[in-house]
Design an enzyme around this catalytic site. Structure first.
Site, PDB file in Angstrom:
ATOM      1  CD  GLU A 198      33.187  40.786  37.317  1.00 47.48           C
ATOM      2  OE1 GLU A 198      32.124  41.307  38.068  1.00 47.48           O
ATOM      3  OE2 GLU A 198      32.955  40.370  36.128  1.00 47.48           O
ATOM      4  CB  CYS A 210      32.544  39.469  45.398  1.00 49.21           C
ATOM      5  SG  CYS A 210      32.758  38.031  44.207  1.00 49.21           S
TER       6      CYS A 210
END
Ligand code: NAD
Length: 504
Positions: free
Chosen positions: A273, A307
């Site tokens: 990720e 993010c």
């Protein structure tokens, strides 16, 4: 604990209670094979609110990683955990979820001290989500079945099996939240684990390993925690260890590249990720007040250090000025200050290195850039005002690079094609929001955006079953629900042939 809970919610500045102070005063060590292990060297973790030292932490290297991987491997081979029934493993996860909630006040306080994020976010968002991650994966894994194909006198069936030693490497922006997102499915599937938390935020992992893990009956050696740095240190030794079967990593895209090289030693199964440069696309027919409200959160929550944040906002030209003013007015109203006060909406950035990085982007805010809100920093501590700018070209560093701070850049657009091309013009592809009341347009535009997650008239909606992950340079693979179980296990197919005799 109850007094701390009341203090946190009082709206006054929280004073660190003596039991937390005493715990912070003792050095934090690795937990390897159920024992505290100290290193010869240490590092300090700081409070971003004023730069003061919070705690001293053992700095792991090759020796500690070798010991942790060996402990995990031995526990795996002995079958201490993997041979327990799925039901027993899930019960331990549920108990962890319950314990997290019992310890919510102290975990929230430690998370806010270590990261600088507002206490309200840790207390109402991050730490409850940690509990949810454990409970969700316990429930989800229990419900799962597998296919069975009877063929005459033969039975074909499949079962999941754990992988072995799994390395979990995590960032600082959502520390225990992301650690639990990986720990829960990895444990449910029966793996043994070495967790390497971020060197900037080791505290909640240390507290978790010291006080919560020992209470749920997970055998020693199944979860090992090694503190330390990444490049050339604990992190790198872990991801290049030949006995590690899988690596789940969350962090920067550049680190992902380095880890991929190290993992070639296996080759080792990878889930990444990585970074993002999210965008919101606001059409003039949208509910502009709601869009401005949510775009403000998407830009500034956790100081923009998420993010999934949306640091680019594309606004249809006919409402560009009015919408940008709504966004700027909200940004100017954000309460920036002491993260240990429940009323605070934005705290400091994580630390001096990151502060300098974000400041370097602020220094680029010269004509033709127009600063609508913020643009300044505040000290002591690492505070950056919520900043709204416009007028930047799409190839400007602020438009293209992941700043990971509270800086949002707004751009006008005229057509759907133009805005789709602009949103897609970064190497990242994690998330985007589309704001419109026109369903056909919402469908068209979300189909055309190259990212792993799209929200329509919303941001950060999460169902833990849906595949989570990024396209392009934002990640590799998907986690969430069955996708996590797939990553942390492998399927074995068994075919049994019976004699085929008739019943007697
Ligand atoms: P980072 O990549 O600097 O560090 C993350 C972890 O990797 C740390 O534990 C670090 O010690 C370790 N590490 C660093 N170099 C290593 C190496 N060579 N080998 C092994 N381990 C190494 O990331 P960060 O600054 O902690 O976190 C911020 C980044 O994380 C941002 O880019 C953000 O977008 C990303 N992020 C992504 C997601 C997502 O779900 N896509 C979620 C949160 C954060």
């Amino acid at each position: 604990m109850e007094n701390l809970r009341k203090d946190i919610q009082s709206g006054l500045d929280v004073v660190i209670p003596p039991f937390v102070r005493d715990w912070l005063a003792a050095p934090k060590h690795h937990v390897i094979d159920g024992k505290f292990v100290a290193s010869a060297t240490s590092f300090e973790t700081i409070y971003p609110g004023d730069g003061s030292v919070l705690a001293t932490v053992s700095r792991g290297g090759k020796e500690e990683i070798d010991a942790a991987v060996a402990a995990a491997k031995q526990s795996f081979e002995r079958g201490d955990w993997r041979c327990r029934s799925l039901d027993e493993r899930c019960t331990a996860l549920e108990r962890l979820g319950a314990l997290i909630l019992e310890h919510l006040p102290v975990l929230a306080l430690l998370e806010s001290l270590d990261t600088g994020k507002p206490l309200r976010e840790s207390f109402e968002g991050d730490i409850p989500r940690v509990a949810r991650n454990f409970k969700f994966f316990a429930e989800f894994a229990r419900q799962e079945g597998s296919a069975c194909y009877p063929q005459g006198n033969t039975l074909h069936y499949s079962q999941r099996e754990p992988l072995g030693v799994v390395a979990l490497v995590t960032p600082w922006n959502l520390p225990l939240y992301l650690e639990s997102w990986k720990l829960a499915p990895a444990l449910a599937m029966g793996n043994s684990i070495v967790l390497k938390p971020s060197e900037w935020t080791p505290l909640t992992a240390a507290y978790f390993a010291e006080f919560l893990l020992p209470k749920v009956g997970i055998p020693s050696g199944v979860v090992n925690v090694v503190h330390g740095f990444g490049d050339g240190e604990a992190g790198e030794f872990l991801v290049s260890h030949p006995h590690v079967s899988a690596i789940s990593f969350t962090g920067e895209t550049q680190t992902g590249r380095a880890i991929m090289r190290s993992a070639a030693v296996g080759p080792t199964r990878l889930s990444f990720e990585l970074g993002g440069k999210g965008a919101s696309v606001v059409f003039a027919d949208a509910d502009l007040d709601k869009a401005a409200e949510v775009c403000t959160r998407a830009a500034f929550r956790n100081q923009g250090q998420i993010c999934l944040a949306s640091p680019r906002v594309f606004v249809e030209a006919t409402c560009f000025e009015a919408f940008t003013e709504k966004l700027a007015a909200r940004a100017r109203n954000i309460k920036l200050g002491n993260p240990l006060n429940y009323q605070t909406e934005m705290g400091p950035l994580i630390g001096s290195t990151h502060f300098e990085k974000v400041k370097s982007y602020l220094s680029l805010l010269k004509a033709p850039a127009r600063v609508w809100a913020g643009g300044e920093t505040r000290s002591p501590g690492f505070y950056v005002e919520p900043t709204v700018v416009s007028g930047l070209p799409l190839d400007h560093a602020i438009s293209c690079e992941e700043i990971f701070g509270p800086v949002v850049s707004v751009y006008p657009f005229k057509t759907e094609n133009e805005v789709i091309e602009a949103v897609n013009a970064t190497p990242y592809g994690l998330s985007a929001s589309v704001w419109t009341r026109n369903g056909d347009r919402a469908h068209r535009v979300s189909n055309a955006l190259r990212c792993g997650l799209v929200w329509v008239n919303a941001w950060f909606l999460r169902d833990l079953r849906v595949p989570f992950g990024g396209q392009k340079r934002s990640g590799l693979g998907r986690e969430g629900g069955a996708f996590s179980l797939d990553f942390y296990s492998e399927w074995k197919s068994v075919s049994i042939q019976f004699s085929g005799e008739e019943a007697k």
